[in-house]
Design an enzyme around this catalytic site. Sequence first.
Site, PDB file in Angstrom:
ATOM      1  N   SER A   1       0.765  -1.148   0.132  1.00  0.00           N
ATOM      2  CA  SER A   1      -0.148   0.080  -0.043  1.00  0.00           C
ATOM      3  C   SER A   1       0.842   1.289   0.228  1.00  0.00           C
ATOM      4  O   SER A   1       1.729   1.535   1.125  1.00  0.00           O
ATOM      5  CB  SER A   1      -0.935   0.015   1.316  1.00  0.00           C
TER       6      SER A   1
ATOM      7  N   HIS B   1      -1.377  -1.336  -4.221  1.00  0.00           N
ATOM      8  CA  HIS B   1      -2.568  -0.955  -3.719  1.00  0.00           C
ATOM      9  C   HIS B   1      -2.545   0.707  -3.481  1.00  0.00           C
ATOM     10  O   HIS B   1      -1.616   0.884  -2.678  1.00  0.00           O
ATOM     11  CB  HIS B   1      -2.449  -1.637  -2.428  1.00  0.00           C
TER      12      HIS B   1
ATOM     13  N   ASP C   1      -4.706   3.725  -1.783  1.00  0.00           N
ATOM     14  CA  ASP C   1      -5.800   4.082  -0.795  1.00  0.00           C
ATOM     15  C   ASP C   1      -6.368   5.341  -1.119  1.00  0.00           C
ATOM     16  O   ASP C   1      -5.789   6.570  -0.914  1.00  0.00           O
ATOM     17  CB  ASP C   1      -5.316   4.141   0.813  1.00  0.00           C
TER      18      ASP C   1
ATOM     19  N   MET D   1      -9.144   8.340  -0.212  1.00  0.00           N
ATOM     20  CA  MET D   1      -9.918   8.765   0.904  1.00  0.00           C
ATOM     21  C   MET D   1     -10.446  10.159   0.764  1.00  0.00           C
ATOM     22  O   MET D   1      -9.818  10.750   0.293  1.00  0.00           O
ATOM     23  CB  MET D   1      -8.920   8.690   2.268  1.00  0.00           C
TER      24      MET D   1
ATOM     25  N   HIS E   1      -8.354   1.079  -3.829  1.00  0.00           N
ATOM     26  CA  HIS E   1      -9.363   1.052  -2.716  1.00  0.00           C
ATOM     27  C   HIS E   1      -9.931   2.357  -2.635  1.00  0.00           C
ATOM     28  O   HIS E   1      -9.140   2.983  -2.045  1.00  0.00           O
ATOM     29  CB  HIS E   1      -8.690   0.345  -1.619  1.00  0.00           C
TER      30      HIS E   1
ATOM     31  N   MET F   1     -12.425   4.746  -0.536  1.00  0.00           N
ATOM     32  CA  MET F   1     -12.844   4.830   0.908  1.00  0.00           C
ATOM     33  C   MET F   1     -13.554   6.281   0.685  1.00  0.00           C
ATOM     34  O   MET F   1     -13.255   7.251   1.384  1.00  0.00           O
ATOM     35  CB  MET F   1     -11.973   4.678   2.014  1.00  0.00           C
TER      36      MET F   1
ATOM     37  N   MET G   1     -11.655  -5.611   5.670  1.00  0.00           N
ATOM     38  CA  MET G   1     -10.921  -4.631   6.628  1.00  0.00           C
ATOM     39  C   MET G   1     -10.692  -5.256   7.944  1.00  0.00           C
ATOM     40  O   MET G   1     -11.554  -5.778   8.518  1.00  0.00           O
ATOM     41  CB  MET G   1     -11.769  -3.299   6.654  1.00  0.00           C
TER      42      MET G   1
ATOM     43  N   ASP H   1      -6.807  -6.319   4.327  1.00  0.00           N
ATOM     44  CA  ASP H   1      -6.326  -4.977   4.560  1.00  0.00           C
ATOM     45  C   ASP H   1      -6.209  -4.461   5.955  1.00  0.00           C
ATOM     46  O   ASP H   1      -7.449  -4.432   6.500  1.00  0.00           O
ATOM     47  CB  ASP H   1      -6.869  -4.264   3.663  1.00  0.00           C
TER      48      ASP H   1
HETATM   49  C1  DX5 Z   1      -6.446   1.697   5.671  1.00  0.00           C
HETATM   50  C2  DX5 Z   1      -5.970   1.200   4.396  1.00  0.00           C
HETATM   51  C3  DX5 Z   1      -4.817   0.343   4.293  1.00  0.00           C
HETATM   52  C4  DX5 Z   1      -3.663   0.795   4.815  1.00  0.00           C
HETATM   53  C5  DX5 Z   1      -2.902  -0.365   5.479  1.00  0.00           C
HETATM   54  O1  DX5 Z   1      -7.620   2.420   5.645  1.00  0.00           O
HETATM   55  O2  DX5 Z   1      -6.939   0.727   3.557  1.00  0.00           O
HETATM   56  O3  DX5 Z   1      -4.746   0.036   2.865  1.00  0.00           O
HETATM   57  O4  DX5 Z   1      -2.507   1.387   3.983  1.00  0.00           O
HETATM   58  O5  DX5 Z   1      -1.828   0.092   6.213  1.00  0.00           O
HETATM   59  P1  DX5 Z   1      -1.073  -0.803   7.233  1.00  0.00           P
HETATM   60  O6  DX5 Z   1      -0.640  -1.960   6.388  1.00  0.00           O
HETATM   61  O7  DX5 Z   1       0.215   0.009   7.901  1.00  0.00           O
HETATM   62  O8  DX5 Z   1      -1.974  -1.345   8.385  1.00  0.00           O
HETATM   63 ZN    ZN Z   2      -6.684  -0.070   1.546  1.00  0.00          ZN
END
Ligand code: DX5
Ligand code: ZN
Length: 216
Positions: free
Chosen positions: A7, A32, A34, A36, A65, A67, A136, A172
Amino acid sequence: MVLIAPSLLAADLGNLREQIKLAEEAGADWLHFDIMDGHFVPNLSFGPDFVRQMRPLSKLFFDVHIMVENPLLFIPMFYNSGADMITFHYEATSDINSVISELKKHNLKVGISVKPDTSVTMLEPFLNDIDNILIMTVEPGFGGQSFMRSKLAKIAQTAKMIEGRSITLEVDGGINLQTADDCVQNGADVLVAGSAIFKADNPQAIIKQMQNLRRK
Ligand code: DX5
Ligand code: ZN
């Protein structure tokens, strides 16, 4: 084979070119992203232009991904960004079927994610139409949180639910070498890891060790 999806949220953002190269040379399978929005989760990260600018730097499968609240509004911004799959949240829309058909229309692979408190049985009606389920194991929004061990049973339940189908089971949040093994033993196919990879002294060794995990 366990697929590893580093990620970029945990990467050194000033050195993305090197960070992506490092992940790719270590044999990472997916990358990956993220995304947001500050509404669905209390944090902001990257947008579609970020994904678009990373595309020329890597041949890896781009696992995006999102969010975000109202995925139907934001998904079109990812067309032609180089995303290979978009995984949206079950909780973020009341019209899952429209999101699925929108993604399919644009030849994107379809993933649905559930937050820790959402039952995965909610995804049963959509199993014929999706490519990926993302469980998650932390509350979405931030990297570096602790893995919720209570979600291992949910991973096993999901594995059973999708048995015999070509749907990947991705996990994840809080993945490190130990929790990665726990997830694999419960049926995970794809492991997302941010901090455990990019904050490690030897990220390549971590990726390789995670990839070599096998279900006993
Ligand atoms: C959290 C993300 C994850 C995050 C995971 O909302 O969806 O993908 O990057 O990070 P680690 O591996 O540090 O928990
Ligand atoms: Zn993620």
